[in-house]
Design a protein around this motif. Structure first.
Motif, PDB file in Angstrom:
ATOM      1  N   UNK A   1       0.809  -1.213   0.000  1.00 35.95           N
ATOM      2  CA  UNK A   1       0.000   0.000   0.000  1.00 35.95           C
ATOM      3  C   UNK A   1       0.842   1.263   0.000  1.00 35.95           C
ATOM      4  N   UNK A   2       2.067   1.183  -0.518  1.00 33.29           N
ATOM      5  CA  UNK A   2       2.985   2.307  -0.463  1.00 33.29           C
ATOM      6  C   UNK A   2       3.706   2.489  -1.803  1.00 33.29           C
ATOM      7  N   UNK A   3       3.689   3.727  -2.300  1.00 33.38           N
ATOM      8  CA  UNK A   3       4.311   4.058  -3.576  1.00 33.38           C
ATOM      9  C   UNK A   3       5.200   5.278  -3.366  1.00 33.38           C
ATOM     10  N   UNK A   4       6.456   5.189  -3.747  1.00 35.02           N
ATOM     11  CA  UNK A   4       7.392   6.312  -3.622  1.00 35.02           C
ATOM     12  C   UNK A   4       7.462   7.003  -4.981  1.00 35.02           C
ATOM     13  N   UNK A   5       7.166   8.297  -5.001  1.00 40.18           N
ATOM     14  CA  UNK A   5       7.187   9.094  -6.219  1.00 40.18           C
ATOM     15  C   UNK A   5       8.243  10.171  -6.035  1.00 40.18           C
ATOM     16  N   UNK A   6       9.239  10.182  -6.928  1.00 40.29           N
ATOM     17  CA  UNK A   6      10.343  11.137  -6.815  1.00 40.29           C
ATOM     18  C   UNK A   6      10.516  11.896  -8.111  1.00 40.29           C
ATOM     19  N   UNK A   7      10.931  13.142  -7.988  1.00 39.22           N
ATOM     20  CA  UNK A   7      11.201  13.975  -9.155  1.00 39.22           C
ATOM     21  C   UNK A   7      12.488  14.743  -8.959  1.00 39.22           C
TER      22      UNK A   7
END
Length: 144
Positions: free
Chosen positions: A122-128
């Motif tokens: 249930x965890x998503x890491x979104x990086x930019x």
């Protein structure tokens, strides 16, 4: 002979079950870290796509009209609705449970190099990143 086949079947079932349990999918609806938007992620060609499906504040408080992509520098795109707005482009697999491409930030109308990684069920890491400056947030799966 039947006993060997039964044992082999049990072993194969266990192995395939472990592989399936280990593989994690980004497919589904995710709540942003701030809780102000939900993003639907789905398979798209060989990669993933994501678009906004819900906003905490879906209407522009100044006009009372549905929120639009007003910060986009392209006048034609600045008129599109925020609900349905695509966020990812070119998100292709770059490792197990990880995709790389670009992410659009409607807060400033810019597109950034990005990585998306499933870090748990249930965890998503979104990086930019812009040059050497990087930032990110963790999204949680919505609706479970």
């Amino acid at each position: 002979m039947f006993g060997r086949f039964a044992i082999l079947s049990i072993i194969l079932t266990a192995l395939f079950g472990a592989t399936a349990a280990h593989a994690q999918s980004a497919d589904g609806t995710w709540l942003t870290q701030a809780g102000d938007a939900r993003v639907k992620i789905s398979k798209c060609g060989g990669g993933i796509c994501g678009h906004i499906v819900w906003l905490r504040e879906p209407y522009d408080t100044a006009t009372g009209q549905p929120a639009i992509d007003s910060k986009n520098p392209n006048p034609a795109l600045a008129k599109r609705a925020m609900i349905g707005l695509p966020l990812f482009s070119g998100m292709e697999p770059s490792g197990p449970n990880k995709w790389s491409g670009q992410i659009y930030n409607a807060d400033d109308g810019s597109t950034y190099a990005s990585n998306v990684s499933v870090t748990g069920a249930d965890s998503l890491r979104v990086e930019g990143c812009v040059g050497a400056l990087c930032g990110g947030e963790t999204w949680t799966r919505a609706g479970r």
